[in-house]
Write an enzyme that holds these catalytic residues in place. Structure first.
Site, PDB file in Angstrom:
ATOM      1  N   HIS A  44      21.204  90.625  43.684  1.00 41.41           N
ATOM      2  CA  HIS A  44      21.831  89.315  43.868  1.00 41.41           C
ATOM      3  C   HIS A  44      23.255  89.223  43.332  1.00 41.41           C
ATOM      4  O   HIS A  44      23.933  88.221  43.559  1.00 41.41           O
ATOM      5  CB  HIS A  44      20.943  88.220  43.273  1.00 41.41           C
ATOM      6  CG  HIS A  44      20.946  86.943  44.062  1.00 41.41           C
ATOM      7  ND1 HIS A  44      20.033  85.932  43.885  1.00 41.41           N
ATOM      8  CD2 HIS A  44      21.782  86.512  45.049  1.00 41.41           C
ATOM      9  CE1 HIS A  44      20.308  84.932  44.718  1.00 41.41           C
ATOM     10  NE2 HIS A  44      21.370  85.258  45.431  1.00 41.41           N
ATOM     11  N   ASP A  56      15.747  80.516  44.603  1.00 40.92           N
ATOM     12  CA  ASP A  56      15.558  81.597  43.628  1.00 40.92           C
ATOM     13  C   ASP A  56      14.611  81.131  42.528  1.00 40.92           C
ATOM     14  O   ASP A  56      14.571  79.944  42.194  1.00 40.92           O
ATOM     15  CB  ASP A  56      16.946  81.913  43.008  1.00 40.92           C
ATOM     16  CG  ASP A  56      17.060  83.308  42.399  1.00 40.92           C
ATOM     17  OD1 ASP A  56      16.062  83.804  41.851  1.00 40.92           O
ATOM     18  OD2 ASP A  56      18.164  83.876  42.464  1.00 40.92           O
ATOM     19  N   HIS A  59      15.277  82.203  39.688  1.00 37.94           N
ATOM     20  CA  HIS A  59      16.256  82.271  38.595  1.00 37.94           C
ATOM     21  C   HIS A  59      17.520  81.508  38.961  1.00 37.94           C
ATOM     22  O   HIS A  59      17.861  81.390  40.142  1.00 37.94           O
ATOM     23  CB  HIS A  59      16.618  83.734  38.322  1.00 37.94           C
ATOM     24  CG  HIS A  59      15.436  84.634  38.148  1.00 37.94           C
ATOM     25  ND1 HIS A  59      14.897  85.360  39.200  1.00 37.94           N
ATOM     26  CD2 HIS A  59      14.685  84.915  37.059  1.00 37.94           C
ATOM     27  CE1 HIS A  59      13.859  86.049  38.753  1.00 37.94           C
ATOM     28  NE2 HIS A  59      13.699  85.799  37.458  1.00 37.94           N
ATOM     29  N   ASP A  64      20.614  82.494  37.854  1.00 39.06           N
ATOM     30  CA  ASP A  64      21.696  83.483  37.984  1.00 39.06           C
ATOM     31  C   ASP A  64      23.047  82.892  37.607  1.00 39.06           C
ATOM     32  O   ASP A  64      24.076  83.194  38.228  1.00 39.06           O
ATOM     33  CB  ASP A  64      21.735  84.061  39.414  1.00 39.06           C
ATOM     34  CG  ASP A  64      20.474  84.860  39.754  1.00 39.06           C
ATOM     35  OD1 ASP A  64      19.700  85.190  38.828  1.00 39.06           O
ATOM     36  OD2 ASP A  64      20.246  85.140  40.949  1.00 39.06           O
ATOM     37  N   HIS A  68      23.378  90.682  38.223  1.00 40.83           N
ATOM     38  CA  HIS A  68      22.646  89.885  39.239  1.00 40.83           C
ATOM     39  C   HIS A  68      22.119  88.572  38.656  1.00 40.83           C
ATOM     40  O   HIS A  68      21.722  87.696  39.414  1.00 40.83           O
ATOM     41  CB  HIS A  68      21.521  90.690  39.909  1.00 40.83           C
ATOM     42  CG  HIS A  68      20.277  90.861  39.093  1.00 40.83           C
ATOM     43  ND1 HIS A  68      19.049  91.120  39.657  1.00 40.83           N
ATOM     44  CD2 HIS A  68      20.067  90.832  37.748  1.00 40.83           C
ATOM     45  CE1 HIS A  68      18.130  91.242  38.702  1.00 40.83           C
ATOM     46  NE2 HIS A  68      18.718  91.073  37.546  1.00 40.83           N
ATOM     47  N   ASP A  91      17.039  84.492  47.354  1.00 44.38           N
ATOM     48  CA  ASP A  91      16.477  85.596  46.576  1.00 44.38           C
ATOM     49  C   ASP A  91      14.986  85.653  46.906  1.00 44.38           C
ATOM     50  O   ASP A  91      14.270  84.646  46.746  1.00 44.38           O
ATOM     51  CB  ASP A  91      16.709  85.314  45.085  1.00 44.38           C
ATOM     52  CG  ASP A  91      16.281  86.444  44.173  1.00 44.38           C
ATOM     53  OD1 ASP A  91      15.302  87.159  44.498  1.00 44.38           O
ATOM     54  OD2 ASP A  91      16.899  86.594  43.102  1.00 44.38           O
ATOM     55  N   ASP A 103      12.615  86.688  45.406  1.00 47.84           N
ATOM     56  CA  ASP A 103      11.720  86.365  44.287  1.00 47.84           C
ATOM     57  C   ASP A 103      11.480  84.862  44.131  1.00 47.84           C
ATOM     58  O   ASP A 103      10.685  84.436  43.287  1.00 47.84           O
ATOM     59  CB  ASP A 103      12.157  87.036  42.976  1.00 47.84           C
ATOM     60  CG  ASP A 103      13.407  86.437  42.335  1.00 47.84           C
ATOM     61  OD1 ASP A 103      13.691  85.240  42.493  1.00 47.84           O
ATOM     62  OD2 ASP A 103      14.102  87.204  41.628  1.00 47.84           O
ATOM     63  N   GLU A 134      17.285  91.160  46.946  1.00 42.28           N
ATOM     64  CA  GLU A 134      16.293  91.560  45.934  1.00 42.28           C
ATOM     65  C   GLU A 134      14.971  92.090  46.505  1.00 42.28           C
ATOM     66  O   GLU A 134      13.986  92.184  45.783  1.00 42.28           O
ATOM     67  CB  GLU A 134      16.040  90.429  44.911  1.00 42.28           C
ATOM     68  CG  GLU A 134      17.286  90.008  44.103  1.00 42.28           C
ATOM     69  CD  GLU A 134      17.696  90.982  43.000  1.00 42.28           C
ATOM     70  OE1 GLU A 134      16.926  91.942  42.737  1.00 42.28           O
ATOM     71  OE2 GLU A 134      18.794  90.798  42.415  1.00 42.28           O
TER      72      GLU A 134
HETATM   73  N1  ARG Z   1      17.837  85.505  33.941  1.00 46.16           N
HETATM   74  C1  ARG Z   1      17.587  86.918  33.881  1.00 46.16           C
HETATM   75  C2  ARG Z   1      18.885  87.674  33.566  1.00 46.16           C
HETATM   76  O1  ARG Z   1      19.927  87.092  33.427  1.00 46.16           O
HETATM   77  C3  ARG Z   1      16.979  87.418  35.184  1.00 46.16           C
HETATM   78  C4  ARG Z   1      17.890  87.310  36.368  1.00 46.16           C
HETATM   79  C5  ARG Z   1      17.233  87.761  37.640  1.00 46.16           C
HETATM   80  N2  ARG Z   1      18.145  87.677  38.731  1.00 46.16           N
HETATM   81  C6  ARG Z   1      17.865  88.054  39.981  1.00 46.16           C
HETATM   82  N3  ARG Z   1      18.843  87.976  40.868  1.00 46.16           N
HETATM   83  N4  ARG Z   1      16.689  88.527  40.323  1.00 46.16           N
HETATM   84  O2  ARG Z   1      18.872  88.861  33.467  1.00 46.16           O
HETATM   85 MN    MN Z   2      18.670  85.815  42.152  1.00 48.22          MN
HETATM   86 MN    MN Z   3      15.624  85.774  41.205  1.00 50.48          MN
END
Ligand code: ARG
Ligand code: MN
Ligand code: MN
Ligand code: MN
Length: 314
Positions: free
Chosen positions: A96, A119, A121, A123, A136, A227, A229, A272
């Site tokens: 990402h 997402d 998350h 990010d 990411h 994303d 996920d 992802e």
């Molecule tokens: N918040 C966590 C980090 O900063 C997980 C981020 C996951 N990001 C993603 N694009 N899957 O590492």
């Molecule tokens: Mn993401």
């Molecule tokens: Mn994510």
């Protein structure tokens, strides 16, 4: 109207191997064939080739800054060109961190774009708040004007100037937000919908409020950064940072159908998908096929079918 597909086999925005094989997995799941049934010509631009940098020391605890910066600069140019040529552009990741280049390149052509980030998350870590250092998990922080004075000058990123206001961003699907990210979201008053909000309001209402927030003043191009996920891990297990309690299949498809129905989708990232992390071939295939389904639906594949057209007879 036409669609451009752009593969970005890149993984240095995080530390796990395999997400660079995402574009191939999504193509192998039949993406191009599926899109060929929709109403517009599809141009597959193949995969970008990213340079490997010999020397790329971490900056603070952020790994591969120059490699990630350079890859995103290349991607930015490619997305900008595709949008300029009039294509609705689909960027296949890759991790990402690629959203930095994708959204920046899109904004070059469409400075008034808005961003829907689907997402688990947010990010939106900065290098100072990031627990992992991984880029990411920091993509959005590079974009937001209000975060300018919270971002260090990272090697590889001098070409990125923040271009998006916090009010032009909506998150959907959040369920794993770091403490520093929570503070940023609250400080900036970002509109977001966690999985709890979706449970309470229903996905239909969530999309209504999303469009009210982004489009009520004026119609403008939408950048959808999806994303995989965001989906529940039962549907999309082959990904680097899965989190339980994600979107159902029908919630995911509702989001992309509603975005299609605005007529404003301009660029979509699908990121992802990591085929190396599936526990089985079935796990990989279900993840890639989920990716194909949300892309096709964002581009107008419907659940009610459609009338006979020239294409449907071929
Ligand atoms: N918040 C966590 C980090 O900063 C997980 C981020 C996951 N990001 C993603 N694009 N899957 O590492
Ligand atoms: Mn993401
Ligand atoms: Mn994510
Ligand atoms: Mn056909």
């Amino acid at each position: 109207h036409s669609v451009a597909v752009l593969g970005a086999p890149f993984s240095k925005g995080q530390k796990r191997r395999g997400v660079e094989n995402g574009p191939k997995a999504i193509r192998d799941a039949g993406l191009i064939e599926r899109l060929s049934h929709l109403d517009y010509p599809v141009h597959d631009f193949g995969d970008l080739s990213f340079q490997h940098l010999e020397k790329d020391e971490p900056y603070m605890h952020v790994p591969f800054p120059r490699t990630v910066g350079r890859a995103n600069k290349l991607l930015s140019g490619a997305v900008s060109n595709a949008v300029e040529a009039g294509h609705t552009t689909i960027m296949l990741g890759g991790d990402h961190s690629l959203a930095i280049g994708s959204v920046e390149g899109h904004a070059k052509q469409c400075p008034d774009l808005c961003l829907i980030w689907v997402d688990a998350h947010a990010d939106i870590n900065t290098p100072f708040t990031s627990p992992s250092g991984n880029l990411h998990g920091q993509s959005v922080a590079f974009m937001i004007k209000e975060l300018q004075n919270k971002m260090p000058e990272l090697p590889g990123f001098s070409w990125v100037k923040p271009f998006l206001s916090a009010k032009d961003l909506v998150y959907i699907g959040l369920r794993d937000v770091d403490p520093g990210e929570y503070d940023i979201l609250k400080d900036l008053g970002v509109q977001y919908f966690t999985m709890r909000d979706i449970d309470r309001l229903g996905i239909q209402r969530v999309m209504e409020v999303t469009f009210d927030h982004l489009l009520s003043r004026k119609q403008r191009p939408i950048h959808l950064s999806f994303d995989i996920d965001a989906m529940d891990p039962s549907l999309a297990p082959a990904t680097g940072t899965p989190v339980n309690g994600g979107l159902t299949y029908r919630e995911g498809i509702w989001i992309t159908e509603e975005i299609h129905n605005t007529g404003l989708l301009s660029v979509m990232d699908l990121v992802e998908v990591n085929p190396d992390l599936g526990a089985s071939r079935e796990a990989v295939e279900s993840t890639a096929s989920m990716a194909v389904d949300v892309i096709a639906s964002a581009l107008g594949q419907t659940r009610e079918g459609g009338p006979i057209t020239q294409e449907s007879q071929t």
